[in-house]
Motif scaffolding. Structure first.
Motif, mmCIF file in Angstrom:
data_model
loop_
_atom_site.group_PDB
_atom_site.id
_atom_site.type_symbol
_atom_site.label_atom_id
_atom_site.label_comp_id
_atom_site.label_asym_id
_atom_site.label_seq_id
_atom_site.Cartn_x
_atom_site.Cartn_y
_atom_site.Cartn_z
ATOM 1 N N ASP A 144 -25.274 11.458 -5.450
ATOM 2 C CA ASP A 144 -25.275 11.022 -6.699
ATOM 3 C C ASP A 144 -26.823 10.943 -7.442
ATOM 4 O O ASP A 144 -27.624 10.180 -6.866
ATOM 5 N N ASP B 210 -22.433 -0.634 -11.265
ATOM 6 C CA ASP B 210 -21.166 -0.068 -11.571
ATOM 7 C C ASP B 210 -20.305 -1.210 -11.756
ATOM 8 O O ASP B 210 -19.206 -1.578 -10.845
ATOM 9 N N GLY C 177 -13.995 9.264 -13.973
ATOM 10 C CA GLY C 177 -14.432 8.344 -12.783
ATOM 11 C C GLY C 177 -13.340 7.258 -12.718
ATOM 12 O O GLY C 177 -12.270 7.439 -13.137
ATOM 13 N N GLY D 102 -16.476 4.124 -16.058
ATOM 14 C CA GLY D 102 -15.370 5.184 -15.903
ATOM 15 C C GLY D 102 -14.217 4.871 -17.046
ATOM 16 O O GLY D 102 -14.093 6.049 -17.779
ATOM 17 N N ARG E 278 -20.772 1.603 -3.226
ATOM 18 C CA ARG E 278 -20.165 2.776 -3.144
ATOM 19 C C ARG E 278 -20.128 3.457 -1.656
ATOM 20 O O ARG E 278 -20.999 2.832 -0.977
ATOM 21 N N THR F 67 -10.904 10.382 -10.734
ATOM 22 C CA THR F 67 -11.441 10.646 -9.305
ATOM 23 C C THR F 67 -12.509 9.567 -9.005
ATOM 24 O O THR F 67 -12.452 8.483 -9.641
ATOM 25 N N ASP F 68 -13.054 9.632 -7.742
ATOM 26 C CA ASP F 68 -14.030 8.422 -7.351
ATOM 27 C C ASP F 68 -15.461 8.957 -7.344
ATOM 28 O O ASP F 68 -16.177 8.402 -6.858
ATOM 29 N N PHE F 69 -15.706 9.747 -8.458
ATOM 30 C CA PHE F 69 -17.072 10.329 -8.764
ATOM 31 C C PHE F 69 -17.633 11.233 -7.785
ATOM 32 O O PHE F 69 -18.778 11.931 -7.935
ATOM 33 N N SER F 70 -16.834 11.532 -6.693
ATOM 34 C CA SER F 70 -17.408 12.534 -5.863
ATOM 35 C C SER F 70 -17.380 13.902 -6.096
ATOM 36 O O SER F 70 -16.438 14.483 -6.829
ATOM 37 N N TYR G 215 -16.658 16.754 -17.586
ATOM 38 C CA TYR G 215 -16.820 15.800 -16.332
ATOM 39 C C TYR G 215 -17.669 14.696 -16.489
ATOM 40 O O TYR G 215 -18.371 14.694 -17.428
ATOM 41 N N SER G 216 -17.080 13.709 -15.651
ATOM 42 C CA SER G 216 -17.640 12.418 -16.018
ATOM 43 C C SER G 216 -19.175 12.203 -15.088
ATOM 44 O O SER G 216 -20.071 11.292 -15.384
ATOM 45 N N ASN G 217 -19.676 13.286 -14.646
ATOM 46 C CA ASN G 217 -20.893 13.247 -14.008
ATOM 47 C C ASN G 217 -21.137 14.798 -13.648
ATOM 48 O O ASN G 217 -20.476 15.532 -13.625
#
Length: 341
Positions: free
Chosen positions: A81, A133, A194, A201, A73, A224-227, A250-252
């Motif tokens: 993260d 990942d 994600g 994701g 990543r 998204t790109d998780f950011s 949200y995924s994170n």
């Protein structure tokens, strides 16, 4: 044992009341040691301050006594993260006792990443690796098998794999979040997801869509790109819609925290105007105002389990599929009933 010498494996065996061979098996995560005996041996070793001589062991058996974690990543995403520090702490919980060293590298997915794995093996720097990942059709599985080293995958690959997998059902946590929100009365829920290229994701998105269909609610997904930055962008897009959602899953947690900030900047009150849930239950989320409702996974426990599985794999243990306990939803103040018309 004298005061001016460090404890040996024989000293640990004597105090634990077992053989030196059993101590060696326990310290290296090998099969054949009962769980309670293993815990007793590790506790004795820790209490005595036992630290295996890494150089002597490496020379005697031709192994590096090191394992690798190559994170594919962006360094910016890794730095922000909270999952990875907790996961690595769990790995170190095990390695600090067994005498292993963790070799950590960040690499761009693709050619640079492949070169990193090949370099680790060519230089005999590691005995095994943890594959994190996982991606759709992940080429790293075949690459690492070709390189001939042990490995453990975080999750179950969608390609044939000779390696042990250690997985958590991410979808179970997303379903809990959707059920919680629909039970509160929400009928229009969005998911800030994600990357679609990452299996976890995809699984979280699939779980969200299935749960929304089961509950008969309106749903939409923004990848998204998780950011955090991309989470903020996705939040703006959703809140700019003609009919914005009343809740966002949200995924994170990083993206959820960014989303909370974007909503408040617009003058929205969470959860009166918008409910928000995160994923991973990062400690900072508990101290926000309002505190963040989040799916809790035991990242540190996952790291410890992966380390134990990899230690077993490096000593010839058979591959297996290990499933960790399902995530839990920790309900806090960021979720509530939908706004009334």
């Amino acid at each position: 044992m004298t005061n001016d010498t460090r404890p040996t494996i024989a000293d640990v065996a004597r105090r634990a009341g077992v053989s030196k061979g059993l101590v060696s098996f326990a310290l290296n995560g090998r099969a054949g040691v009962a769980p309670d005996t293993r815990e007793r041996i590790l506790a004795v070793a820790a209490d005595m301050g036992f630290s295996p001589s890494l150089r002597a062991r490496s020379l005697s058996v031709g192994r590096a006594f090191a394992c690798g974690l190559v994170i594919g990543r962006s360094p910016d995403v890794i730095a922000a993260d909270p999952f990875f520090p907790s996961f690595i702490a769990g790995v170190e919980d095990e390695f600090s006792i067994s005498g292993q060293v963790l070799v950590l590298a960040a690499a761009t997915p693709g050619r640079h990443e492949e070169e990193t794995y090949r370099g680790l093996v060519a230089d005999r720097r590691v005995d095994g690796v943890i594959l994190s990942d996982l991606r759709a059709g992940d080429p790293r599985v075949a690459l690492v098998a070709e390189l001939g080293i042990a490995a453990v995958t975080l999750g179950v690959p969608d390609v044939d794999s000779p390696f042990t997998s250690v997985s958590v059902d991410d979808g179970a946590g997303i379903r809990l979040a959707v059920d919680h929100l629909t039970d509160l009365g929400h009928t229009d829920i969005a998911h800030v997801a994600g990357p679609t290229a990452m299996l976890h994701g995809r699984s979280r998105t699939a779980a969200f869509e299935a749960a929304a269909a089961d509950r008969g609610i309106r749903s939409r997904v923004v990848p998204t790109d998780f950011s955090a930055a991309d989470g903020a962008r996705a939040t703006d897009a959703l809140l700019d819609a003609d009919v914005p959602p009343t809740a966002i899953v949200y995924s994170n947690d990083n993206m959820a925290i960014a989303g909370l900030g974007r909503a408040q900047r617009r003058g929205l009150v969470v959860p009166r105007d918008l409910s928000i849930t995160g994923f991973d239950d990062a400690e900072i989320g508990r101290h926000l105002f309002p505190a963040l409702t989040s799916v809790a996974t035991d990242a540190r426990g996952w790291g410890a389990a992966a380390a134990r599985a990899l230690l077993a794999a490096t000593t010839g243990g058979a591959a297996e599929a290990l499933a960790l306990p399902d995530p839990r939803l920790i309900v806090r103040a960021s979720t509530g009933a939908p706004p009334t018309a």
